[in-house]
Design an enzyme around this catalytic site. Structure first.
Site, PDB file in Angstrom:
ATOM      1  N   ASP A  55      -0.474  -1.259  17.812  1.00  0.00           N
ATOM      2  CA  ASP A  55       0.046  -0.269  16.863  1.00  0.00           C
ATOM      3  C   ASP A  55       0.174   1.098  17.559  1.00  0.00           C
ATOM      4  O   ASP A  55       1.222   1.749  17.490  1.00  0.00           O
ATOM      5  CB  ASP A  55      -0.895  -0.198  15.647  1.00  0.00           C
ATOM      6  CG  ASP A  55      -0.447   0.822  14.630  1.00  0.00           C
ATOM      7  OD1 ASP A  55       0.440   0.510  13.828  1.00  0.00           O
ATOM      8  OD2 ASP A  55      -0.992   1.947  14.648  1.00  0.00           O
ATOM      9  N   LYS A  89       3.492   3.497  18.600  1.00  0.00           N
ATOM     10  CA  LYS A  89       3.569   4.920  18.228  1.00  0.00           C
ATOM     11  C   LYS A  89       3.725   5.800  19.463  1.00  0.00           C
ATOM     12  O   LYS A  89       4.477   6.781  19.462  1.00  0.00           O
ATOM     13  CB  LYS A  89       2.315   5.318  17.443  1.00  0.00           C
ATOM     14  CG  LYS A  89       2.244   4.673  16.066  1.00  0.00           C
ATOM     15  CD  LYS A  89       0.862   4.849  15.463  1.00  0.00           C
ATOM     16  CE  LYS A  89       0.787   4.291  14.057  1.00  0.00           C
ATOM     17  NZ  LYS A  89      -0.589   4.226  13.542  1.00  0.00           N
ATOM     18  N   GLY A 112      -6.745   0.153   2.955  1.00  0.00           N
ATOM     19  CA  GLY A 112      -5.285   0.126   3.158  1.00  0.00           C
ATOM     20  C   GLY A 112      -4.838   0.748   4.459  1.00  0.00           C
ATOM     21  O   GLY A 112      -3.669   1.100   4.613  1.00  0.00           O
ATOM     22  N   GLU A 130      -3.002  -2.850   9.571  1.00  0.00           N
ATOM     23  CA  GLU A 130      -1.759  -3.619   9.504  1.00  0.00           C
ATOM     24  C   GLU A 130      -2.054  -4.992   8.904  1.00  0.00           C
ATOM     25  O   GLU A 130      -3.215  -5.404   8.829  1.00  0.00           O
ATOM     26  CB  GLU A 130      -1.172  -3.776  10.908  1.00  0.00           C
ATOM     27  CG  GLU A 130      -0.788  -2.467  11.572  1.00  0.00           C
ATOM     28  CD  GLU A 130       0.264  -1.690  10.793  1.00  0.00           C
ATOM     29  OE1 GLU A 130       1.330  -2.228  10.507  1.00  0.00           O
ATOM     30  OE2 GLU A 130      -0.005  -0.519  10.450  1.00  0.00           O
ATOM     31  N   ILE A 182       1.004  13.077   9.077  1.00  0.00           N
ATOM     32  CA  ILE A 182       1.129  14.267   9.949  1.00  0.00           C
ATOM     33  C   ILE A 182       2.601  14.459  10.331  1.00  0.00           C
ATOM     34  O   ILE A 182       3.214  13.524  10.858  1.00  0.00           O
ATOM     35  CB  ILE A 182       0.314  14.085  11.251  1.00  0.00           C
ATOM     36  CG1 ILE A 182      -1.131  13.707  10.946  1.00  0.00           C
ATOM     37  CG2 ILE A 182       0.382  15.331  12.112  1.00  0.00           C
ATOM     38  CD1 ILE A 182      -1.891  13.228  12.180  1.00  0.00           C
ATOM     39  N   THR A 191       0.831  -1.217   0.000  1.00  0.00           N
ATOM     40  CA  THR A 191       0.000   0.000   0.000  1.00  0.00           C
ATOM     41  C   THR A 191       0.865   1.265   0.000  1.00  0.00           C
ATOM     42  O   THR A 191       0.688   2.155  -0.847  1.00  0.00           O
ATOM     43  CB  THR A 191      -0.903   0.008   1.255  1.00  0.00           C
ATOM     44  OG1 THR A 191      -1.680  -1.186   1.257  1.00  0.00           O
ATOM     45  CG2 THR A 191      -1.817   1.225   1.279  1.00  0.00           C
TER      46      THR A 191
HETATM   47  P1  NDP Z   1       1.599  -3.903   2.891  1.00  0.00           P
HETATM   48  O1  NDP Z   1       1.378  -5.239   3.516  1.00  0.00           O
HETATM   49  O2  NDP Z   1       0.555  -3.344   2.011  1.00  0.00           O
HETATM   50  O3  NDP Z   1       2.977  -3.918   2.078  1.00  0.00           O
HETATM   51  C1  NDP Z   1       4.132  -4.580   2.531  1.00  0.00           C
HETATM   52  C2  NDP Z   1       4.887  -5.050   1.292  1.00  0.00           C
HETATM   53  O4  NDP Z   1       6.125  -5.591   1.714  1.00  0.00           O
HETATM   54  C3  NDP Z   1       4.140  -6.141   0.540  1.00  0.00           C
HETATM   55  O5  NDP Z   1       4.235  -5.921  -0.836  1.00  0.00           O
HETATM   56  C4  NDP Z   1       4.856  -7.406   0.984  1.00  0.00           C
HETATM   57  O6  NDP Z   1       4.833  -8.410  -0.018  1.00  0.00           O
HETATM   58  C5  NDP Z   1       6.262  -6.894   1.166  1.00  0.00           C
HETATM   59  N1  NDP Z   1       7.008  -7.716   2.102  1.00  0.00           N
HETATM   60  C6  NDP Z   1       6.622  -8.067   3.351  1.00  0.00           C
HETATM   61  N2  NDP Z   1       7.563  -8.829   3.932  1.00  0.00           N
HETATM   62  C7  NDP Z   1       8.560  -8.965   3.009  1.00  0.00           C
HETATM   63  C8  NDP Z   1       9.801  -9.634   3.012  1.00  0.00           C
HETATM   64  N3  NDP Z   1      10.214 -10.354   4.065  1.00  0.00           N
HETATM   65  N4  NDP Z   1      10.577  -9.566   1.911  1.00  0.00           N
HETATM   66  C9  NDP Z   1      10.183  -8.865   0.829  1.00  0.00           C
HETATM   67  N5  NDP Z   1       8.997  -8.199   0.766  1.00  0.00           N
HETATM   68  C10 NDP Z   1       8.202  -8.246   1.847  1.00  0.00           C
HETATM   69  O7  NDP Z   1       1.916  -2.909   4.094  1.00  0.00           O
HETATM   70  P2  NDP Z   1       1.778  -1.320   4.104  1.00  0.00           P
HETATM   71  O8  NDP Z   1       2.313  -0.757   2.837  1.00  0.00           O
HETATM   72  O9  NDP Z   1       0.435  -0.939   4.566  1.00  0.00           O
HETATM   73  O10 NDP Z   1       2.772  -0.948   5.317  1.00  0.00           O
HETATM   74  C11 NDP Z   1       4.170  -0.898   5.137  1.00  0.00           C
HETATM   75  C12 NDP Z   1       4.784  -0.272   6.385  1.00  0.00           C
HETATM   76  O11 NDP Z   1       4.258   1.034   6.552  1.00  0.00           O
HETATM   77  C13 NDP Z   1       4.483  -1.018   7.686  1.00  0.00           C
HETATM   78  O12 NDP Z   1       5.589  -0.881   8.552  1.00  0.00           O
HETATM   79  C14 NDP Z   1       3.293  -0.247   8.256  1.00  0.00           C
HETATM   80  O13 NDP Z   1       3.168  -0.361   9.647  1.00  0.00           O
HETATM   81  C15 NDP Z   1       3.674   1.150   7.846  1.00  0.00           C
HETATM   82  N6  NDP Z   1       2.586   2.105   7.769  1.00  0.00           N
HETATM   83  C16 NDP Z   1       1.461   1.812   7.053  1.00  0.00           C
HETATM   84  C17 NDP Z   1       0.456   2.730   6.943  1.00  0.00           C
HETATM   85  C18 NDP Z   1      -0.794   2.452   6.196  1.00  0.00           C
HETATM   86  O14 NDP Z   1      -1.735   3.258   6.307  1.00  0.00           O
HETATM   87  N7  NDP Z   1      -0.878   1.363   5.444  1.00  0.00           N
HETATM   88  C19 NDP Z   1       0.559   4.046   7.599  1.00  0.00           C
HETATM   89  C20 NDP Z   1       1.798   4.268   8.319  1.00  0.00           C
HETATM   90  C21 NDP Z   1       2.758   3.323   8.389  1.00  0.00           C
HETATM   91  P3  NDP Z   1       3.580  -9.399  -0.219  1.00  0.00           P
HETATM   92  O15 NDP Z   1       2.760  -8.798  -1.289  1.00  0.00           O
HETATM   93  O16 NDP Z   1       4.200 -10.698  -0.586  1.00  0.00           O
HETATM   94  O17 NDP Z   1       2.864  -9.486   1.115  1.00  0.00           O
HETATM   95  N1  HSE Z   2      -2.495   0.546  10.773  1.00  0.00           N
HETATM   96  C1  HSE Z   2      -2.108   1.877  11.060  1.00  0.00           C
HETATM   97  C2  HSE Z   2      -3.330   2.673  11.452  1.00  0.00           C
HETATM   98  C3  HSE Z   2      -1.454   2.492   9.861  1.00  0.00           C
HETATM   99  O1  HSE Z   2      -4.445   2.200  11.223  1.00  0.00           O
HETATM  100  O2  HSE Z   2      -3.183   3.756  11.999  1.00  0.00           O
HETATM  101  C4  HSE Z   2      -0.849   3.834  10.153  1.00  0.00           C
HETATM  102  O3  HSE Z   2       0.257   3.710  10.973  1.00  0.00           O
END
Ligand code: NDP
Ligand code: HSE
Length: 435
Positions: free
Chosen positions: A203, A207, A189, A192, A138, A22
């Site tokens: 979570d 934070k 999206g 977690e 933010i 995401t």
């Molecule tokens: P997603 O699950 O959407 O994306 C994670 C990606 O990383 C996936 O494509 C996954 O692949 C890949 N991945 C996971 N583990 C591995 C690995 N061991 N090796 C290679 N690739 C890997 O997560 P998000 O994008 O939502 O979140 C990413 C980070 O951002 C997290 O730390 C989250 O806490 C943080 N975050 C997210 C927010 C949100 O609103 N979504 C907001 C703020 C922070 P696969 O497709 O195979 O699962």
């Molecule tokens: N899963 C987290 C939330 C993403 O819902 O706030 C942002 O860190």
């Protein structure tokens, strides 16, 4: 490491996105736009990369499932967006050792190992930035590190989880079920990979630990911050809360104790006044309110979850590294090592919802136990029309310590009329919800 771009005369900064989910995809979309001509995406790394390929990425970007090949490249900044502690921690350590700066959104990892990783970054003369780890889009960490660094902060309170806030506000406004609201949050999206991290408070716990480190300059072990799940909140609680002029929110709070290295901290659902700063935060929005000795109250709010807002924070960190601006790129360690003991204790008024198999004397039995613990009952609310075999009603209680309430409730739970365990929520009255 940053190379001069002939087109602009400014340094060009090359970036690898590691984790194309995401947030990773949203970062790529911003970098693909013409907004930041000196930042160039060169690598996208993900496990089983063939599944992840999309046709809107420039053809010269390298797609790989080998993190080693990212390390071996000349990329300047590694953007870690895979989440979790392993392998993210070792990948970040290896990136720093390989002379690359790192940007991450990984709150779990920064809460657990932020100071150690920042030290390593400094030892390798690299930067480690993590603005997106708290509050999504933010700029609250930047605000704390730079905007109010002249103050002595002593209290932090906020709504730190977009998924919980989305679920609670959707349940209230649309009368949809918890499961439906959670499914929507996942679809959008916000959640977690394991959404229990969101709804059970872990979570927000991570934070809050980061905010305590950056804002209050104290180091707490995140698992020591007590958490309470929002899963016990039911539709009837929104009805009673509204009658009282409140809404239900997942609230994270921390407060220094004068003359002590211990501090109060917790993450739990609470009643906040509907017209308050916290009460007005809807959907996936977050808010952080800090209180300082000199500056008083300062609030930071905006979208706390979702690909696009989070990507803005990630890209802003990359820009900060590439332009070498701000305190952040001066090797300043923003997280403190001073250890702090966490006391799971606040004094507050409370809301307690009981669900009982009704019989004469229920209220009298409850009142007797509250009275024994010197807790004063403020009001009893009971909506008409419920079955007597599963009757929900609420008692509001005057201010007392949470430990005193827990002792009373552990006795109350032994009574034989409960259909569900009682739910207690602190009532963060005006003047408390925004300290
Ligand atoms: P997603 O699950 O959407 O994306 C994670 C990606 O990383 C996936 O494509 C996954 O692949 C890949 N991945 C996971 N583990 C591995 C690995 N061991 N090796 C290679 N690739 C890997 O997560 P998000 O994008 O939502 O979140 C990413 C980070 O951002 C997290 O730390 C989250 O806490 C943080 N975050 C997210 C927010 C949100 O609103 N979504 C907001 C703020 C922070 P696969 O497709 O195979 O699962
Ligand atoms: N899963 C987290 C939330 C993403 O819902 O706030 C942002 O860190």
């Amino acid at each position: 490491r940053l190379m001069d771009s002939r087109a602009t005369g400014q340094s060009e900064c090359t970036v690898a996105i590691v984790g194309f989910g995401t947030v990773g995809q949203a970062v790529a979309r911003i970098l693909k736009s013409d907004l930041h001509p000196t930042i160039r995406l060169t690598h996208i790394c993900n496990r089983d990369i063939q599944r992840k390929r999309v046709d809107w990425i420039d053809p010269d970007v390298v797609w790989t499932d080998s993190f080693d090949s990212v390390l071996a490249s000349s990329v300047d900044v590694v953007v870690e967006l895979i989440g979790g502690v392993s392998p993210a921690r070792s990948w970040i350590e290896r990136a720093l050792a390989a002379g690359k700066s790192v940007v991450t959104a990984n709150k779990q990892l920064i809460a657990e190992a932020g100071p150690a990783l920042l030290t390593q970054a400094s030892e390798h003369q690299q930067k480690l930035l993590f603005e997106a780890a708290v509050g999504g889009g933010i700029p609250v960490l930047r605000g704390l590190r730079e905007g109010v660094s002249g103050d002595k902060l002593y209290r932090i309170e906020g709504i730190l989880n977009g998924t919980c806030n989305y679920i609670l506000t959707r349940m209230e406004a649309e009368s949809i079920s918890f499961d439906e609201a959670l499914a929507e949050a996942q679809q959008l999206g916000y959640a977690e990979v394991d959404p229990t991290a969101d709804v059970d408070g872990y979570d927000a716990q991570a934070k809050l630990a980061i905010l305590i480190g950056v804002g209050l300059k104290r180091r707490v072990h995140a698992p020591n911050i007590p958490v309470t799940s929002i899963t016990a909140v039911r539709a009837i609680d929104f009805v009673y809360a509204r009658k009282l002029g409140y809404v239900v929110r997942q609230v994270a709070r921390a407060e220094l104790i004068p003359e002590s290295t211990a501090m109060h901290a917790s993450v739990q659902p609470a009643l906040v006044p509907e017209p308050s700063a916290l009460g007005r935060v809807g959907g996936s929005q977050n808010i952080v309110v800090v209180d300082g000795k000199f500056g008083g109250e300062t609030a930071f709010s905006g979208f706390g979850a979702g690909g696009d807002p989070t990507a803005v924070a990630v890209v802003s960190d990359v820009i900060s590294i590439s332009t070498k601006d701000s305190l952040l790129s001066e090797g300043w360690l923003p997280m403190s090592e001073m250890p702090s003991r966490v006391i799971a204790e606040f004094e507050a008024a409370h809301y307690v919802r009981f669900t009982v198999n009704d019989r004469p004397g229920v209220i009298a039995d409850l009142a007797e136990i509250f009275s024994k613990h010197r807790i004063n009952v403020d009001a009893v609310l009971q909506e008409p029309g419920w079955s007597k075999s599963e009757l929900p009603f609420v008692m509001t209680l005057e201010r007392c310590l949470s430990s005193t309430l827990k002792k009373a409730l552990s006795e109350i739970e032994q009574l034989n009329f409960h259909v569900r365990p009682p739910l207690w929520l602190p009532v963060l009255a005006k003047g408390e919800e925004v300290p």
